[in-house]
Design a protein around this motif. Structure first.
Motif, PDB file in Angstrom:
ATOM      1  N   ASP A  81       1.055  -1.202   0.081  1.00  0.00           N
ATOM      2  CA  ASP A  81       0.013   0.119  -0.050  1.00  0.00           C
ATOM      3  C   ASP A  81       0.785   1.296   0.137  1.00  0.00           C
ATOM      4  OD1 ASP A  81      -1.817   2.075   0.673  1.00  0.00           O
ATOM      5  OD2 ASP A  81      -3.059   0.854   1.932  1.00  0.00           O
ATOM      6  N   TYR A  82       1.419   1.445  -1.196  1.00  0.00           N
ATOM      7  CA  TYR A  82       2.532   2.744  -1.190  1.00  0.00           C
ATOM      8  C   TYR A  82       1.605   4.113  -1.010  1.00  0.00           C
ATOM      9  CZ  TYR A  82       5.565  -0.530  -3.236  1.00  0.00           C
ATOM     10  OH  TYR A  82       6.370  -1.685  -3.763  1.00  0.00           O
ATOM     11  N   PRO A  83       0.441   4.343  -1.357  1.00  0.00           N
ATOM     12  CA  PRO A  83      -0.018   5.493  -0.762  1.00  0.00           C
ATOM     13  C   PRO A  83      -0.006   5.905   0.534  1.00  0.00           C
ATOM     14  CG  PRO A  83      -1.489   5.035  -2.450  1.00  0.00           C
ATOM     15  CD  PRO A  83      -0.261   3.791  -2.187  1.00  0.00           C
ATOM     16  N   LEU A  84      -0.205   4.721   1.406  1.00  0.00           N
ATOM     17  CA  LEU A  84      -0.211   4.672   3.077  1.00  0.00           C
ATOM     18  C   LEU A  84       1.150   4.854   3.451  1.00  0.00           C
ATOM     19  CD1 LEU A  84      -1.877   4.325   5.479  1.00  0.00           C
ATOM     20  CD2 LEU A  84      -1.357   1.926   5.457  1.00  0.00           C
ATOM     21  N   ALA A  85       2.052   4.077   2.629  1.00  0.00           N
ATOM     22  CA  ALA A  85       3.364   4.392   3.195  1.00  0.00           C
ATOM     23  C   ALA A  85       4.041   5.738   3.024  1.00  0.00           C
ATOM     24  CB  ALA A  85       4.211   3.242   2.667  1.00  0.00           C
ATOM     25  N   VAL A  86       3.823   6.100   1.822  1.00  0.00           N
ATOM     26  CA  VAL A  86       4.306   7.677   1.252  1.00  0.00           C
ATOM     27  C   VAL A  86       3.553   8.681   2.256  1.00  0.00           C
ATOM     28  CG1 VAL A  86       4.496   9.345  -0.536  1.00  0.00           C
ATOM     29  CG2 VAL A  86       4.934   6.709  -0.959  1.00  0.00           C
ATOM     30  N   ALA A  87       2.232   8.462   2.659  1.00  0.00           N
ATOM     31  CA  ALA A  87       1.708   9.388   3.392  1.00  0.00           C
ATOM     32  C   ALA A  87       2.360   9.657   4.621  1.00  0.00           C
ATOM     33  CB  ALA A  87       0.207   9.164   3.638  1.00  0.00           C
ATOM     34  N   ASN A  88       2.876   8.534   5.377  1.00  0.00           N
ATOM     35  CA  ASN A  88       3.230   8.774   6.625  1.00  0.00           C
ATOM     36  C   ASN A  88       4.789   8.854   6.532  1.00  0.00           C
ATOM     37  OD1 ASN A  88       0.998   7.659   8.800  1.00  0.00           O
ATOM     38  ND2 ASN A  88       0.761   6.418   6.850  1.00  0.00           N
ATOM     39  N   LEU A  89       5.564   8.790   5.646  1.00  0.00           N
ATOM     40  CA  LEU A  89       6.751   9.031   5.714  1.00  0.00           C
ATOM     41  C   LEU A  89       7.102  10.701   6.125  1.00  0.00           C
ATOM     42  CD1 LEU A  89       9.757   8.194   5.003  1.00  0.00           C
ATOM     43  CD2 LEU A  89       9.563   8.913   2.765  1.00  0.00           C
ATOM     44  N   PRO A  90       6.589  11.624   5.571  1.00  0.00           N
ATOM     45  CA  PRO A  90       6.885  12.824   6.253  1.00  0.00           C
ATOM     46  C   PRO A  90       6.494  13.059   7.672  1.00  0.00           C
ATOM     47  CG  PRO A  90       5.764  13.118   4.241  1.00  0.00           C
ATOM     48  CD  PRO A  90       5.714  11.789   4.499  1.00  0.00           C
ATOM     49  N   GLY A  91       5.505  12.294   8.168  1.00  0.00           N
ATOM     50  CA  GLY A  91       5.256  12.231   9.749  1.00  0.00           C
ATOM     51  C   GLY A  91       6.496  11.846  10.452  1.00  0.00           C
ATOM     52  N   ILE A  92       7.151  10.716   9.738  1.00  0.00           N
ATOM     53  CA  ILE A  92       8.220  10.097  10.490  1.00  0.00           C
ATOM     54  C   ILE A  92       9.366  11.310  10.391  1.00  0.00           C
ATOM     55  CG2 ILE A  92      10.112   8.226  10.239  1.00  0.00           C
ATOM     56  CD1 ILE A  92       7.783   6.518   8.901  1.00  0.00           C
ATOM     57  N   ILE A  93       9.673  11.744   9.464  1.00  0.00           N
ATOM     58  CA  ILE A  93      10.781  12.836   9.141  1.00  0.00           C
ATOM     59  C   ILE A  93      10.503  13.811  10.212  1.00  0.00           C
ATOM     60  CG2 ILE A  93      11.935  14.384   7.834  1.00  0.00           C
ATOM     61  CD1 ILE A  93      11.489  12.112   5.398  1.00  0.00           C
ATOM     62  N   PHE A  94       9.526  14.723   9.849  1.00  0.00           N
ATOM     63  CA  PHE A  94       9.002  15.818  10.808  1.00  0.00           C
ATOM     64  C   PHE A  94       8.772  15.587  12.232  1.00  0.00           C
ATOM     65  CE2 PHE A  94       8.061  17.270   6.475  1.00  0.00           C
ATOM     66  CZ  PHE A  94       9.062  18.027   6.362  1.00  0.00           C
ATOM     67  N   GLY A  95       8.070  14.637  12.524  1.00  0.00           N
ATOM     68  CA  GLY A  95       7.977  14.148  13.877  1.00  0.00           C
ATOM     69  C   GLY A  95       9.002  13.823  14.609  1.00  0.00           C
ATOM     70  N   LEU A  96      10.132  13.302  13.980  1.00  0.00           N
ATOM     71  CA  LEU A  96      11.480  13.102  14.664  1.00  0.00           C
ATOM     72  C   LEU A  96      12.205  14.202  14.869  1.00  0.00           C
ATOM     73  CD1 LEU A  96      13.152  10.743  15.556  1.00  0.00           C
ATOM     74  CD2 LEU A  96      14.348  10.440  13.218  1.00  0.00           C
ATOM     75  N   LEU A  97      12.030  15.100  13.709  1.00  0.00           N
ATOM     76  CA  LEU A  97      12.782  16.307  13.785  1.00  0.00           C
ATOM     77  C   LEU A  97      11.959  17.198  15.072  1.00  0.00           C
ATOM     78  CD1 LEU A  97      13.289  17.586  10.386  1.00  0.00           C
ATOM     79  CD2 LEU A  97      15.001  17.076  11.967  1.00  0.00           C
ATOM     80  N   ALA A  98      10.612  17.254  15.172  1.00  0.00           N
ATOM     81  CA  ALA A  98      10.153  17.818  16.407  1.00  0.00           C
ATOM     82  C   ALA A  98      10.373  17.205  17.477  1.00  0.00           C
ATOM     83  CB  ALA A  98       8.728  18.043  16.022  1.00  0.00           C
ATOM     84  N   THR A  99      10.352  15.968  17.599  1.00  0.00           N
ATOM     85  CA  THR A  99      10.886  15.390  18.985  1.00  0.00           C
ATOM     86  C   THR A  99      12.290  15.726  19.542  1.00  0.00           C
ATOM     87  OG1 THR A  99       9.358  13.619  18.307  1.00  0.00           O
ATOM     88  CG2 THR A  99      11.281  13.274  20.182  1.00  0.00           C
ATOM     89  N   ILE A 100      13.210  15.594  18.596  1.00  0.00           N
ATOM     90  CA  ILE A 100      14.396  16.247  18.842  1.00  0.00           C
ATOM     91  C   ILE A 100      14.591  17.814  19.214  1.00  0.00           C
ATOM     92  CG2 ILE A 100      16.928  16.461  17.688  1.00  0.00           C
ATOM     93  CD1 ILE A 100      16.219  13.804  16.175  1.00  0.00           C
ATOM     94  N   THR A 101      14.001  18.559  18.562  1.00  0.00           N
ATOM     95  CA  THR A 101      14.060  19.810  18.824  1.00  0.00           C
ATOM     96  C   THR A 101      13.504  20.275  20.215  1.00  0.00           C
ATOM     97  OG1 THR A 101      12.363  20.435  17.320  1.00  0.00           O
ATOM     98  CG2 THR A 101      14.537  20.554  16.498  1.00  0.00           C
ATOM     99  N   ALA A 102      12.344  19.445  20.694  1.00  0.00           N
ATOM    100  CA  ALA A 102      11.779  19.802  22.025  1.00  0.00           C
ATOM    101  C   ALA A 102      12.927  19.662  23.141  1.00  0.00           C
ATOM    102  CB  ALA A 102      10.796  18.668  21.994  1.00  0.00           C
ATOM    103  N   PHE A 103      14.041  18.903  22.921  1.00  0.00           N
ATOM    104  CA  PHE A 103      14.805  18.749  24.151  1.00  0.00           C
ATOM    105  C   PHE A 103      15.978  19.840  24.299  1.00  0.00           C
ATOM    106  CE2 PHE A 103      13.409  14.311  23.399  1.00  0.00           C
ATOM    107  CZ  PHE A 103      13.200  14.078  24.546  1.00  0.00           C
TER     108      PHE A 103
END
Length: 83
Positions: free
Chosen positions: A61-83
């Protein structure tokens, strides 16, 4: 039809990517004003699970995987910058 359903999936993917890209100003803001890390961490884990699900299914299900890729990247960046 299958064609319309596929188009709907890719439209949803586009909108999801736009939603996660809209986090960029928030990430930039957290560099100056620290925030609580739990929400972006939870979003990152959720997106990892959904992207994995989309890619590990027998019929990918490529649309599902691609839709969540930015969430992984930006969510991780937001988590890191919260510290």
């Amino acid at each position: 039809s299958e064609k319309n359903l596929k188009m709907l999936g890719w439209l949803g993917t586009f909108l999801s990517v736009m939603m996660y890209v809209s986090y960029v100003p928030q990430i930039m803001e957290t560099w100056m004003n620290k925030t609580f890390f739990l929400q972006p961490l939870a979003a990152t884990i959720n997106c990892i699970i959904w992207a994995s699900y989309g890619l590990l299914k027998e019929k990918k299900d490529y649309p599902l995987a691609v839709a969540n890729l930015p969430g992984i990247i930006f969510g991780l960046l937001a988590t890191i910058t919260a510290f």
